[in-house]
Design a protein around this motif. Structure first.
Motif, short mmCIF file in Angstrom:
data_model
loop_
_atom_site.label_atom_id
_atom_site.label_comp_id
_atom_site.label_asym_id
_atom_site.label_seq_id
_atom_site.Cartn_x
_atom_site.Cartn_y
_atom_site.Cartn_z
N GLU A 265 0.82 -1.36 -0.05
CA GLU A 265 -0.10 -0.13 -0.09
C GLU A 265 0.85 1.36 0.02
O GLU A 265 2.13 1.26 0.70
N PRO A 266 0.36 2.34 -0.74
CA PRO A 266 -0.87 2.33 -1.47
C PRO A 266 -0.40 1.57 -2.84
O PRO A 266 0.59 1.68 -3.32
N LEU A 267 -1.86 1.22 -3.13
CA LEU A 267 -1.79 0.85 -4.76
C LEU A 267 -1.38 1.50 -5.68
O LEU A 267 -2.18 2.57 -5.68
N VAL A 268 -0.55 1.12 -6.59
CA VAL A 268 -0.11 2.21 -7.67
C VAL A 268 -0.60 1.47 -9.10
O VAL A 268 0.05 0.61 -9.33
N GLU A 269 -1.50 2.08 -9.63
CA GLU A 269 -1.81 1.64 -11.01
C GLU A 269 -0.66 1.46 -12.10
O GLU A 269 0.18 2.44 -11.98
N GLY A 270 -0.48 0.62 -12.84
CA GLY A 270 0.30 0.55 -14.00
C GLY A 270 1.08 -0.73 -14.05
O GLY A 270 0.99 -1.65 -13.02
N SER A 271 1.61 -1.09 -15.05
CA SER A 271 2.52 -2.38 -15.09
C SER A 271 3.64 -2.20 -13.80
O SER A 271 4.37 -1.27 -13.79
N GLN A 272 3.77 -3.29 -13.24
CA GLN A 272 4.81 -3.59 -12.18
C GLN A 272 6.04 -4.40 -12.70
O GLN A 272 6.94 -4.68 -11.99
N ALA A 273 5.98 -4.93 -13.99
CA ALA A 273 6.75 -5.90 -14.50
C ALA A 273 7.95 -5.10 -15.30
O ALA A 273 8.83 -5.56 -15.90
N ASP A 274 7.75 -3.74 -15.40
CA ASP A 274 8.62 -2.99 -16.23
C ASP A 274 10.16 -2.76 -15.85
O ASP A 274 11.02 -2.55 -16.70
N VAL A 275 10.36 -3.16 -14.68
CA VAL A 275 11.82 -3.09 -14.10
C VAL A 275 12.74 -4.05 -14.86
O VAL A 275 14.14 -3.99 -15.29
N TYR A 276 12.00 -5.05 -15.58
CA TYR A 276 12.76 -6.15 -16.52
C TYR A 276 12.86 -5.40 -17.82
O TYR A 276 13.75 -6.23 -18.69
N ASN A 277 12.21 -4.50 -18.33
CA ASN A 277 12.50 -3.82 -19.65
C ASN A 277 14.01 -3.68 -20.08
O ASN A 277 14.29 -3.79 -20.95
N GLU A 278 14.49 -2.86 -19.06
CA GLU A 278 16.08 -2.67 -19.19
C GLU A 278 16.83 -3.85 -18.75
O GLU A 278 17.76 -3.93 -19.47
N PHE A 279 16.57 -4.43 -17.57
CA PHE A 279 17.71 -5.17 -17.12
C PHE A 279 17.68 -6.58 -18.07
O PHE A 279 18.76 -6.83 -18.21
N ASN A 280 16.56 -7.09 -18.53
CA ASN A 280 16.70 -8.15 -19.67
C ASN A 280 17.31 -7.68 -21.04
O ASN A 280 17.74 -8.57 -21.65
N ARG A 281 17.42 -6.55 -21.02
CA ARG A 281 18.06 -6.22 -22.48
C ARG A 281 19.73 -6.33 -22.28
O ARG A 281 20.45 -6.53 -23.33
N GLY A 282 20.35 -6.36 -21.09
CA GLY A 282 21.60 -6.73 -20.70
C GLY A 282 21.96 -7.75 -20.95
O GLY A 282 21.30 -8.92 -20.88
N ASN A 283 23.31 -8.17 -21.34
CA ASN A 283 23.67 -9.59 -21.42
C ASN A 283 24.14 -10.16 -20.06
O ASN A 283 23.83 -9.35 -19.14
N GLU A 284 24.71 -11.09 -20.22
CA GLU A 284 25.15 -11.65 -18.62
C GLU A 284 25.91 -10.76 -17.77
O GLU A 284 25.49 -10.60 -16.58
N GLU A 285 27.00 -10.51 -18.45
CA GLU A 285 28.00 -9.60 -17.79
C GLU A 285 27.15 -8.44 -17.17
O GLU A 285 27.27 -7.97 -16.23
N GLN A 286 26.48 -7.69 -17.87
CA GLN A 286 25.78 -6.54 -17.58
C GLN A 286 24.72 -6.79 -16.38
O GLN A 286 24.66 -5.95 -15.53
N ARG A 287 23.89 -8.03 -16.78
CA ARG A 287 22.90 -8.19 -15.60
C ARG A 287 23.77 -8.60 -14.40
O ARG A 287 23.25 -8.10 -13.29
#
Length: 536
Positions: A265-287
């Protein structure tokens, strides 16, 4: 035929040679231009303006060696419209790009086209934000739309490509490569060096991420503003840190952390998975570089959040916001230093006009907000620093009202190129040359359109002078606001209905009506764009 003695011929050649060399030396050189623009860079986050949040020594160099504008502003505080205004020298209701959705009028002439036609070599690297084929540039590599921070994609003349690395470094590498290897040294140049950072979701490079997550920043005086002395627009905007800044997309909390906590709480509307949009673009070394820092943030959140009061939660979110936002800016400043050093080390600095600005201002927790859009100062004002050796007196501060509307005509006059008569700005050359007596602007005009939309900032237009700010909010409301910029610099009290300001209201309404006529804006256009926006 009379023959000159040998020594006379030698002397004549020397004299003629000296005369020609002297003439060549006196021949005026066209200045080069380096136009640096970041995205959403608040003036409060440049130490030349204020050093309470961050030190930006490289950007500050431009203030020390040139001119810093304290009343620079935009005509419409949102990304793509601001860029369209800069390129065309026209308000957004003229060039069509009133918001991030309505299309740009591609028949509009942009100032790079004029520079190119006048013999300048032109290039653009970084974030344009609208259109995939910028007009008037010989070479470009631009981000599609908002672009990415990690391993970003680019649109080029030869097709799309993905480049491994951090976006701020990559855009700088491109710009330096063009200066060093692609530039025609026989031509003057206009280089547009355009950063994505520090745009949301504020991903610093991994080393800056690690460094800045250890920092704590001072709280804004207005962080807990309740908008009690403002109108409907401030009360209903959706950009509050606590209630609208997303846990995952913005604060970097993993969805699995939120799930394990059973919801927060408080509940915030919107996508909560977007942290991975940038993180998953990285290669193994970057991640692997990011993961330990992200884990520490998530552990801190999981342990602290359930025990915090709403006030403490607001502070927690503010600190996370500043750590990421300012960490992103630190890389911008480092890279600006790289480019300025290149100019110095390659004999280009003396004849290059360097401009640093942003596409608008940004809220750094003031009034409890993030984002921009409003006519209020943190959004409306933008950083502007200009260095022009031997023309601008070093260390100059300018207080006059200027806008991004003025950039195109300023650049053209500095390059001794005639500006089209339909441009709507005013050249800043009198101010740059220290001849303020020739500057006669008393007020600037502002108009924001993107509503209803993200952040729900209502449509409004207004007039701003050094002393006052009058705004009219319309569409689903009909409200006026007046702020005394001298007595109330934080804009906490709307004095529109205060009898003491009745004459000021009357005077400013008259001047606002005049500005709407001058800039060819009208109620009919307001209605037209309301209807047009319903399509998007």
């Amino acid at each position: 035929m009379k023959v000159l003695p040998l020594f006379s011929l030698v002397a004549l050649c020397l004299i003629l040679g000296y005369s020609c060399a002297e003439k060549e030396a006196k021949k005026p050189q066209k200045p080069n231009f380096l136009f640096i623009m970041s995205d959403d860079h608040a003036y409060q986050a440049i130490s030349a303006y204020s050093d309470h949040l961050i030190q930006t020594p490289n950007i500050d160099r431009l203030a020390k060696e040139g001119m810093l504008f304290r009343n620079a502003s935009v005509t419409n505080s949102i990304c793509a419209p601001s860029r369209a205004t800069i390129l065309t020298g026209k308000h957004t209701h003229i060039n069509g790009k009133i918001d991030n959705h309505n299309p740009f009028d591609t028949t509009q002439v942009t100032f790079p086209q004029i520079f190119q036609k006048a013999g300048y070599q032109t290039a653009m690297f970084g974030k344009l934000h609208f259109g995939n084929n910028p007009k008037g540039v010989d070479d470009f590599m631009i981000l599609p739309g908002q672009g990415h921070y990690i391993n970003p994609d680019f649109i080029t003349q030869k097709g799309d490509t993905t480049i491994t690395g951090y976006v701020t470094d990559i855009i700088t590498d491109m710009s330096l490569e063009w200066l060093d290897k692609k530039r025609d040294s026989d031509k003057p140049f206009f280089l547009m060096y355009l950063h994505k950072a520090p745009h949301r979701p504020w991903w610093p490079r991994a080393d800056k991420f690690k460094e800045y997550t250890q920092k704590t920043f001072p709280l804004p005086e207005t962080l807990f503003d309740d908008y009690s002395n403002r109108g409907t627009a401030a009360k209903t905007a959706e950009m509050n840190l606590l209630y609208h800044m997303q846990y995952s997309h913005d604060s970097k909390i993993f969805p699995e952390t939120l799930e394990a906590m059973g919801g927060v709480e408080p509940l915030v509307e919107g996508s909560q998975a977007d942290v991975y949009n940038e993180f998953n673009r990285g290669n193994e070394e970057q991640r692997n570089e990011y993961k330990p820092i992200l884990d520490s943030i998530n552990l801190d959140f999981k342990e602290k959040w359930p025990k915090l009061t709403d006030k403490e939660k607001m502070i927690w979110k503010y600190q996370r916001y500043m750590q990421d936002y300012l960490g992103s800016i630190s890389s911008v400043d480092d890279n600006v230093g790289r480019v300025l050093d290149y100019l110095d080390n390659n004999g280009l600095a003396e004849n290059t006009i360097v401009v640093y600005t942003s596409d608008q201002g940004f809220y750094l927790g003031e009034h409890g907000w993030f984002d921009k859009r409003f006519i209020y100062d943190e959004s409306f004002k933008t950083p502007l620093l200009i260095r022009w050796p031997n023309e601008i007196k070093p260390g100059t501060t300018e207080e006059e009202m200027v806008q991004n509307l003025d950039f195109a005509q300023t650049f053209l006059e500095a390059a001794q190129i005639s500006a089209p008569t339909d441009m709507q700005g005013e050249s800043l050359m009198p101010l740059l040359k220290g001849d303020g007596a020739k500057w006669n602007r008393e007020a600037v005009y502002y108009h924001y359109y993107e509503y209803p939309s993200v952040h729900m900032v209502k449509r409004h237009y207004g007039i701003v002078t050094k002393e006052y700010k009058l705004a009219h909010f319309y569409y689903d409301v009909d409200e006026w606001e007046l702020y005394d910029r001298k007595k109330d610099p934080k804009e906490m009290n709307n004095v529109y209905d205060d009898p003491a300001y009745a004459e000021i209201v009357k005077e400013l309404k008259g001047k606002l009506a005049e500005l709407r006529v001058k800039y060819k804006d009208s109620k009919e256009l307001d209605d037209k764009y309301i209807e047009q926006s319903k399509k998007y």
